[in-house]
Design a protein around this motif. Sequence first.
Motif: not given
Length: 221
Positions: A38-46, A4-18
Amino acid sequence: MTKKILMVVTNADQLDKEHQTGLWLSEFVEPATELKEAGFEVVAASMEGGKIPIDPNSYSNELPRVWDGVMEPIHDTEKLSDLNPSDFVGIFFCGGHGSMVDFPNNETIQQILRHFISERKIIASVCHGPAAFVGVTDHNEKAFVKGRTMTGFTNEEEKQTGLEPLMPFLLEDQLKEEGADFIVHDAFTDHVEVDENLVTGQNHHSSLRTAQAMIKQLKDH
């Protein structure tokens, strides 16, 4: 058993109001595709788990069909703090400007990364993803990036986005300050650095080659 490979992603959806932000889509999809092939299992986390915001600038209405299945993990990510790092042979930090919001100086990331550092597992990252390394120290309290050859989103690239004033810091400057040997190529060119178990890509154009370099390190490890 599939590794398994752990892929980490962001939860942030705004830099400012605009300014909406989030994950830069290709920085998850391209590496995830390569890793799966390549045969790896991908697990996405945040940090918070759940559905991931996508930077609206990173996709069009014409997404490649092959991306559909690969995108599935980011519709409902695992919560990073719920995972056991021992279950994974490598970790990949995806970018997008959202990463500059919730990756740096993050205690959960620091704890997870200490495992990968001490076990000398493969650590990879692309574009703004190396923001995850900011504030990370090893078990001797030495900055993780100190003395490491690496790359990431450059000062020049940040200036060209026009979003520099909204950033908490410039990634290149911060990583250099923590002791990284930060290598810069021309803005928005495909550029990857490999330093033992650390693989980094400069920007979203480097996503594919960063994953390929990670796979080579995983197979040679």
